[in-house]
Write an enzyme that holds these catalytic residues in place. Structure first.
Site, PDB file in Angstrom:
ATOM      1  N   SER A 206       0.826  -1.221   0.000  1.00 33.45           N
ATOM      2  CA  SER A 206       0.000   0.000   0.000  1.00 33.45           C
ATOM      3  C   SER A 206       0.853   1.260   0.000  1.00 33.45           C
ATOM      4  O   SER A 206       0.398   2.326  -0.412  1.00 33.45           O
ATOM      5  CB  SER A 206      -0.923   0.007   1.228  1.00 33.45           C
ATOM      6  OG  SER A 206      -0.188  -0.205   2.413  1.00 33.45           O
ATOM      7  N   ARG A 207       2.086   1.129   0.488  1.00 34.01           N
ATOM      8  CA  ARG A 207       2.950   2.318   0.619  1.00 34.01           C
ATOM      9  C   ARG A 207       4.404   1.945   0.343  1.00 34.01           C
ATOM     10  O   ARG A 207       4.755   0.767   0.244  1.00 34.01           O
ATOM     11  CB  ARG A 207       2.851   2.878   2.050  1.00 34.01           C
ATOM     12  CG  ARG A 207       1.457   3.343   2.421  1.00 34.01           C
ATOM     13  CD  ARG A 207       1.386   3.936   3.822  1.00 34.01           C
ATOM     14  NE  ARG A 207       1.504   2.929   4.860  1.00 34.01           N
ATOM     15  CZ  ARG A 207       2.506   2.838   5.723  1.00 34.01           C
ATOM     16  NH1 ARG A 207       3.504   3.704   5.673  1.00 34.01           N
ATOM     17  NH2 ARG A 207       2.536   1.892   6.636  1.00 34.01           N
TER      18      ARG A 207
ATOM     19  N   VAL B 115      -0.503  -9.944   7.345  1.00 35.62           N
ATOM     20  CA  VAL B 115       0.328 -11.124   7.065  1.00 35.62           C
ATOM     21  C   VAL B 115       1.027 -11.676   8.310  1.00 35.62           C
ATOM     22  O   VAL B 115       1.668 -12.725   8.248  1.00 35.62           O
ATOM     23  CB  VAL B 115       1.347 -10.872   5.923  1.00 35.62           C
ATOM     24  CG1 VAL B 115       0.658 -10.746   4.579  1.00 35.62           C
ATOM     25  CG2 VAL B 115       2.226  -9.662   6.212  1.00 35.62           C
TER      26      VAL B 115
ATOM     27  N   SER C   7      17.137  -5.885   5.608  1.00 36.28           N
ATOM     28  CA  SER C   7      17.610  -4.516   5.863  1.00 36.28           C
ATOM     29  C   SER C   7      19.111  -4.577   6.139  1.00 36.28           C
ATOM     30  O   SER C   7      19.625  -5.605   6.602  1.00 36.28           O
ATOM     31  CB  SER C   7      16.905  -3.949   7.094  1.00 36.28           C
ATOM     32  OG  SER C   7      17.586  -2.815   7.582  1.00 36.28           O
TER      33      SER C   7
ATOM     34  N   TYR D 269      13.934  -5.198  15.637  1.00 33.06           N
ATOM     35  CA  TYR D 269      13.876  -5.050  14.173  1.00 33.06           C
ATOM     36  C   TYR D 269      15.065  -5.782  13.532  1.00 33.06           C
ATOM     37  O   TYR D 269      14.902  -6.560  12.590  1.00 33.06           O
ATOM     38  CB  TYR D 269      13.897  -3.559  13.822  1.00 33.06           C
ATOM     39  CG  TYR D 269      13.848  -3.247  12.344  1.00 33.06           C
ATOM     40  CD1 TYR D 269      12.640  -3.258  11.650  1.00 33.06           C
ATOM     41  CD2 TYR D 269      15.010  -2.921  11.630  1.00 33.06           C
ATOM     42  CE1 TYR D 269      12.580  -2.960  10.297  1.00 33.06           C
ATOM     43  CE2 TYR D 269      14.966  -2.619  10.276  1.00 33.06           C
ATOM     44  CZ  TYR D 269      13.752  -2.638   9.606  1.00 33.06           C
ATOM     45  OH  TYR D 269      13.705  -2.340   8.258  1.00 33.06           O
TER      46      TYR D 269
ATOM     47  N   ALA E 286      14.742  -9.593  13.655  1.00 31.70           N
ATOM     48  CA  ALA E 286      13.807 -10.120  12.653  1.00 31.70           C
ATOM     49  C   ALA E 286      14.443 -10.084  11.265  1.00 31.70           C
ATOM     50  O   ALA E 286      14.330 -11.038  10.487  1.00 31.70           O
ATOM     51  CB  ALA E 286      12.515  -9.305  12.668  1.00 31.70           C
ATOM     52  N   LYS E 287      15.136  -8.993  10.962  1.00 30.33           N
ATOM     53  CA  LYS E 287      15.725  -8.849   9.620  1.00 30.33           C
ATOM     54  C   LYS E 287      16.897  -9.806   9.421  1.00 30.33           C
ATOM     55  O   LYS E 287      17.131 -10.290   8.307  1.00 30.33           O
ATOM     56  CB  LYS E 287      16.146  -7.395   9.393  1.00 30.33           C
ATOM     57  CG  LYS E 287      14.964  -6.420   9.299  1.00 30.33           C
ATOM     58  CD  LYS E 287      14.035  -6.772   8.149  1.00 30.33           C
ATOM     59  CE  LYS E 287      12.924  -5.774   7.933  1.00 30.33           C
ATOM     60  NZ  LYS E 287      12.032  -6.153   6.842  1.00 30.33           N
TER      61      LYS E 287
ATOM     62  N   ILE F 292      16.126   4.270   2.839  1.00 37.56           N
ATOM     63  CA  ILE F 292      15.261   4.533   1.684  1.00 37.56           C
ATOM     64  C   ILE F 292      14.145   5.485   2.113  1.00 37.56           C
ATOM     65  O   ILE F 292      13.517   5.271   3.155  1.00 37.56           O
ATOM     66  CB  ILE F 292      14.620   3.213   1.172  1.00 37.56           C
ATOM     67  CG1 ILE F 292      15.684   2.126   0.936  1.00 37.56           C
ATOM     68  CG2 ILE F 292      13.796   3.458  -0.085  1.00 37.56           C
ATOM     69  CD1 ILE F 292      16.688   2.401  -0.153  1.00 37.56           C
TER      70      ILE F 292
HETATM   71  P1  NAP Z   1       6.472   1.775   4.836  1.00 37.32           P
HETATM   72  O1  NAP Z   1       6.429   2.876   3.849  1.00 37.32           O
HETATM   73  O2  NAP Z   1       6.187   2.041   6.258  1.00 37.32           O
HETATM   74  O3  NAP Z   1       5.519   0.601   4.291  1.00 37.32           O
HETATM   75  C1  NAP Z   1       5.344  -0.571   5.030  1.00 37.32           C
HETATM   76  C2  NAP Z   1       4.347  -1.441   4.307  1.00 37.32           C
HETATM   77  O4  NAP Z   1       4.208  -2.661   5.050  1.00 37.32           O
HETATM   78  C3  NAP Z   1       2.966  -0.805   4.222  1.00 37.32           C
HETATM   79  O5  NAP Z   1       2.418  -1.014   2.945  1.00 37.32           O
HETATM   80  C4  NAP Z   1       2.178  -1.561   5.279  1.00 37.32           C
HETATM   81  O6  NAP Z   1       0.801  -1.705   4.957  1.00 37.32           O
HETATM   82  C5  NAP Z   1       2.834  -2.913   5.216  1.00 37.32           C
HETATM   83  N1  NAP Z   1       2.563  -3.694   6.431  1.00 37.32           N
HETATM   84  C6  NAP Z   1       3.001  -3.474   7.693  1.00 37.32           C
HETATM   85  N2  NAP Z   1       2.511  -4.401   8.525  1.00 37.32           N
HETATM   86  C7  NAP Z   1       1.740  -5.232   7.766  1.00 37.32           C
HETATM   87  C8  NAP Z   1       0.959  -6.383   8.052  1.00 37.32           C
HETATM   88  N3  NAP Z   1       0.877  -6.885   9.287  1.00 37.32           N
HETATM   89  N4  NAP Z   1       0.304  -6.981   7.033  1.00 37.32           N
HETATM   90  C9  NAP Z   1       0.370  -6.495   5.769  1.00 37.32           C
HETATM   91  N5  NAP Z   1       1.100  -5.396   5.447  1.00 37.32           N
HETATM   92  C10 NAP Z   1       1.767  -4.782   6.438  1.00 37.32           C
HETATM   93  O7  NAP Z   1       7.902   1.098   4.858  1.00 37.32           O
HETATM   94  P2  NAP Z   1       8.939   0.746   3.680  1.00 37.32           P
HETATM   95  O8  NAP Z   1      10.140   1.561   3.915  1.00 37.32           O
HETATM   96  O9  NAP Z   1       8.309   0.734   2.359  1.00 37.32           O
HETATM   97  O10 NAP Z   1       9.293  -0.744   4.123  1.00 37.32           O
HETATM   98  C11 NAP Z   1       9.092  -1.864   3.296  1.00 37.32           C
HETATM   99  C12 NAP Z   1      10.060  -2.950   3.724  1.00 37.32           C
HETATM  100  O11 NAP Z   1      11.396  -2.483   3.504  1.00 37.32           O
HETATM  101  C13 NAP Z   1       9.972  -3.306   5.204  1.00 37.32           C
HETATM  102  O12 NAP Z   1      10.124  -4.697   5.363  1.00 37.32           O
HETATM  103  C14 NAP Z   1      11.150  -2.568   5.798  1.00 37.32           C
HETATM  104  O13 NAP Z   1      11.591  -3.156   6.986  1.00 37.32           O
HETATM  105  C15 NAP Z   1      12.158  -2.671   4.683  1.00 37.32           C
HETATM  106  N6  NAP Z   1      13.229  -1.680   4.735  1.00 37.32           N
HETATM  107  C16 NAP Z   1      12.980  -0.345   4.655  1.00 37.32           C
HETATM  108  C17 NAP Z   1      14.025   0.549   4.718  1.00 37.32           C
HETATM  109  C18 NAP Z   1      13.822   2.041   4.640  1.00 37.32           C
HETATM  110  O14 NAP Z   1      14.786   2.790   4.899  1.00 37.32           O
HETATM  111  N7  NAP Z   1      12.670   2.533   4.281  1.00 37.32           N
HETATM  112  C19 NAP Z   1      15.324   0.078   4.865  1.00 37.32           C
HETATM  113  C20 NAP Z   1      15.546  -1.278   4.955  1.00 37.32           C
HETATM  114  C21 NAP Z   1      14.491  -2.154   4.869  1.00 37.32           C
HETATM  115  P3  NAP Z   1      -0.385  -0.960   5.770  1.00 37.32           P
HETATM  116  O15 NAP Z   1       0.040   0.458   5.970  1.00 37.32           O
HETATM  117  O16 NAP Z   1      -1.548  -1.134   4.843  1.00 37.32           O
HETATM  118  O17 NAP Z   1      -0.570  -1.703   7.060  1.00 37.32           O
END
Ligand code: NAP
Length: 242
Positions: A11-12, A61, A139, A152, A155-156, A185
């Site tokens: 979604s995001r 999920v 991550s 966090y 888990a990662k 990111i």
């Molecule tokens: P984000 O913008 O906060 O988006 C997180 C997404 O995960 C949202 O679409 C959210 O959906 C979904 N989500 C969370 N809990 C959920 C659940 N129980 N069931 C289904 N969907 C769920 O974060 P992002 O940065 O895009 O993160 C995406 C992935 O990249 C994550 O695994 C994060 O740990 C990883 N990551 C991010 C970064 C960074 O710097 N941004 C760096 C390393 C790794 P809803 O809002 O609809 O609940």
């Protein structure tokens, strides 16, 4: 035959960009959301309006039953899952000694157990077809450890272990399992981080920039189209971790 990609948490942020990138490149895309119904519907309409093949499904999920329903929905709609991107995740900054049992479990359930649930269910179909690619979003903090986010990072790191062992188990069945470990990111996940700290992180990064979701979407697309890489951790991070 058009390939199907299921992207958890699309979604995001990174998941949403993956949905756009795969849809644009002629994949059937299943968008999954949990809390952000409005954003998910906006994305769905955006892709639908462009004539792309897209479906949307609400599922938490971290819940085994809902994770199973998400996979069943995907198969019901498209009759196949070719690519699974385990992307859904949450973050929290907290001193280790202050993390409650509930917060710890929520982190592990959402960021690690969800990968187990969705992957295990998807494999019912992938193993039957002896074909599939699983891309897990970890991550850099799962690689090097992050202070104030031990749950966090744990888990990662677990996702990295799962990726490597599963790649060995599934290789003979022609299923590739890889991991993307993004650096910093620009998504909602950074909302709680001060601009000053972000600027410091940017300066510490050899490429002198914060990444964008598209950087991760391109990496996922590359892995989705590769035939020889498995069990690997690829870290698009601008050189922040080398
Ligand atoms: P984000 O913008 O906060 O988006 C997180 C997404 O995960 C949202 O679409 C959210 O959906 C979904 N989500 C969370 N809990 C959920 C659940 N129980 N069931 C289904 N969907 C769920 O974060 P992002 O940065 O895009 O993160 C995406 C992935 O990249 C994550 O695994 C994060 O740990 C990883 N990551 C991010 C970064 C960074 O710097 N941004 C760096 C390393 C790794 P809803 O809002 O609809 O609940």
């Amino acid at each position: 035959m058009k390939k199907t990609v299921l992207i958890t948490g699309s979604s995001r942020g990174i998941g949403r960009e993956c949905a756009r990138y795969f849809a644009k490149n002629n994949y059937n895309v299943v968008i999954n959301y949990n809390k952000s119904e409005k954003e998910a519907n906006l994305l769905y309409n955006e892709l639908k309006d462009k004539g792309y093949s897209v479906r949307i499904f609400k599922a938490d999920v971290s819940n085994r039953f809902e994770a199973n329903s998400l996979v069943n929905f995907t198969i019901g709609e498209f009759e196949r899952i070719d690519i699974l991107i385990n992307n859904a995740g949450i973050s929290q900054n907290k001193l280790f000694t202050d993390i409650t049992d509930e917060e710890w479990l929520n982190m592990i359930n959402t960021n690690l157990n969800s990968v187990f649930y969705v992957t295990q269910k998807s494999l019912q179909y992938m193993l039957e077809n002896k074909n599939g690619k699983i891309i897990n979003i970890s991550s850099i903090w799962g690689m090097v450890g992050g202070s104030f986010e031990v749950h966090y990072s744990t888990a990662k790191a677990g996702i990295i272990g799962m990726t490597k062992s599963l790649a060995k188990e599934l290789g003979p069945s022609n299923i590739q399992v890889n991991c993307i470990a993004p650096g910093i990111i620009k998504t909602d996940m950074l909302n709680d981080i001060d601009d000053e700290i972000l600027e410091c992180l940017r300066e510490e990064t050899p490429l002198m920039k914060i990444g964008n979701p598209i950087d991760i979407a391109k990496c996922a697309f590359f892995l989705a189209n590769d035939e020889f890489i498995t069990g690997q951790v690829i870290s698009p991070n601008g050189g922040f971790v080398i």
